[in-house]
Every structure is written in C-alpha cells, then in structure tokens.
Design an enzyme around this catalytic site. Sequence first.
Site, PDB file in Angstrom:
ATOM      1  N   SER A  31       3.614   7.096  14.873  1.00  0.00           N
ATOM      2  CA  SER A  31       2.827   7.181  16.107  1.00  0.00           C
ATOM      3  C   SER A  31       1.889   5.972  16.203  1.00  0.00           C
ATOM      4  O   SER A  31       1.291   5.736  17.255  1.00  0.00           O
ATOM      5  CB  SER A  31       2.021   8.484  16.150  1.00  0.00           C
ATOM      6  OG  SER A  31       1.323   8.688  14.939  1.00  0.00           O
ATOM      7  N   GLU A  60       7.496  20.224  14.574  1.00  0.00           N
ATOM      8  CA  GLU A  60       6.757  19.757  15.757  1.00  0.00           C
ATOM      9  C   GLU A  60       7.227  20.473  17.009  1.00  0.00           C
ATOM     10  O   GLU A  60       8.430  20.537  17.300  1.00  0.00           O
ATOM     11  CB  GLU A  60       6.948  18.230  15.903  1.00  0.00           C
ATOM     12  CG  GLU A  60       6.192  17.677  17.110  1.00  0.00           C
ATOM     13  CD  GLU A  60       6.056  16.155  17.107  1.00  0.00           C
ATOM     14  OE1 GLU A  60       6.437  15.504  16.103  1.00  0.00           O
ATOM     15  OE2 GLU A  60       5.565  15.619  18.114  1.00  0.00           O
TER      16      GLU A  60
END
Length: 278
Positions: free
Chosen positions: A59, A196
């Site tokens: 990320s 996730e």
Amino acid sequence: MSEEQKGYLSASGKRKVTTHRLLEMKQRGEKISMLTAYDYSMASVIDFTGIDVILVGDSASNVMVGNTTTLPITVDQMIYHGKSVMNAVKRAMVVIDMPFGSYQGNPYEAVSNAVKIMKETQADCLKLEGGKEIIEAVKGILNAGIPIMGHLGLMPQSINKYGTYAVRAQDDDEARKLIEDALLLQEAGCCSLVLEKIPAELAKRVASELTIPVIGIGAGQHVDGQVLVMHDMLGLNKGFSPRFLRRYANLFGDITTAVQKYINDVKSSDFPSEDESY
Ligand code: KIV
C-alpha cells in the site's frame, strides 16, 4: 529458560515479537495489533507504542507514491521501505509485502526475490497474496526458511481481475475456495494469515478452524487480530473512508493547521524570534 535465552528480547530489553509469540497470543486469546509503516520516523513512533506487528505494505504504492493501485511498486522499492522501517524497529515483528509480479510466476524467481528482500532488509517475515495458485512459490519460500503471512479475501494485487474493491467471498463458491486456500496455506507452513474485506461470519469460521493467527482488515471482530493502513487510521488520507475504517486522529487537519500557522508566522516575521536566532 529466561526470555533473553529464548531469544525474545530486543536490544531495548523489551520482548521481541516473533512468529512463535503470535501463535502464543492466539492460543491464549490475546488479540494481535498490526499497522503499516513505510519509513524510519513513523516506524520509530509505532514501534515505541508497543504494536505487535508492523507491515511494510505494498500500500506504500498508494499512500507514499500516489499510485491508484499497488501494482506498480517494485522489489527494490519494497526493499527501500523495508530497510527504512527495520532501521527503526526494536520490538515489533516486521512483515514485508512481496510486490505484484515478484512471486506469481516461476517459483524459483519467487524464492530468489524473497531471499533478496530478506537479505537486504533483515525483516522477520514476508506476506504474499493468494492460495492454490501460488502454493509452489509459498512452499519454495518456506523451504528457504522464510516465514510467510498469507493474504486472502480482497487481494489488491488482483484488482484488475475483480474490477472492484467490493467485499469478497459473499457467494458460496468463493467462500468455499477461501476456506480451502486458508487450510492449504496453513498446511504448507504459513505462520499467519490476513483476511481482507470479507463477511465477518466467514472470517470467524476461518479463524476458528485455523490454528495459525488470522488477522483481519474489514473482516469483523471474531479474528485473532486487526490491521489497518497507518495513513488511513491517522486521518491523513481524507478521500478514503470504507466502512471498516476507524479514524483515530485527524492528521490532515492537524498538519494543515500547523503549516498554516507556520506560513503566517513567516509572513508576519513572527518566526524566528530573537530566542530562536544566534
Ligand atoms: O499493503 C497493505 O497495506 C496490506 C494491508 C491492507 C493488509 O496488505
């Protein structure tokens, strides 16, 4: 045997978090806290708080560079972020994401990329997205003695396949495959697993069936720990507000106020004062 003899103590004297310690935490029902960090300064602060795991997530591609996906980040860029974090961390377990394209193809290349990341960063563990499709790479990396945290559910490196960041595994087929993949990763020897953006009931089932720790992001509370992207939870990222995100600070607002005050002080010649001069 003392904690030090067991090798759990960091240079600061605090007990170093290891894969073994995460397992102990699951066994005694202590929740695992995990946050991302990508640089020395933020990693120093986060490690100081006593966080259990620091993830050098891909990320970084979004929050550090401004790309719209995690796909562009490279092995060398992950190594740069990984080294910066490792220079700061004394206690937390540090996990580094293997970036898109570095493990999905030839398993030998996957092992060689994994060894390069571990050698150059000296991190504790690597994280890979996927189950059955990447199992040969997972086994090769584990055989090289490198711990792996799996990652299932929404896998941002596959965003172009999904075409959406919507909740995954809502239908029976995808939920069944996710459970099979989770068991496969555990059987192969992964030390932990990230889930996730999947339904909380499914995450609960996976966490109760697996003996390894399961850490959720958008996966409800019945898992063994939680992870968030640091920039999101500190409110630095104004444009991103999924349902699973809790903001613990408004750094965008705080930094804006501080910088505007600085600008005003410079323009008005209030800064620097005589006390701040030589
Ligand atoms: O890259 C990342 O930050 C991650 C977390 C969302 C788990 O993989």
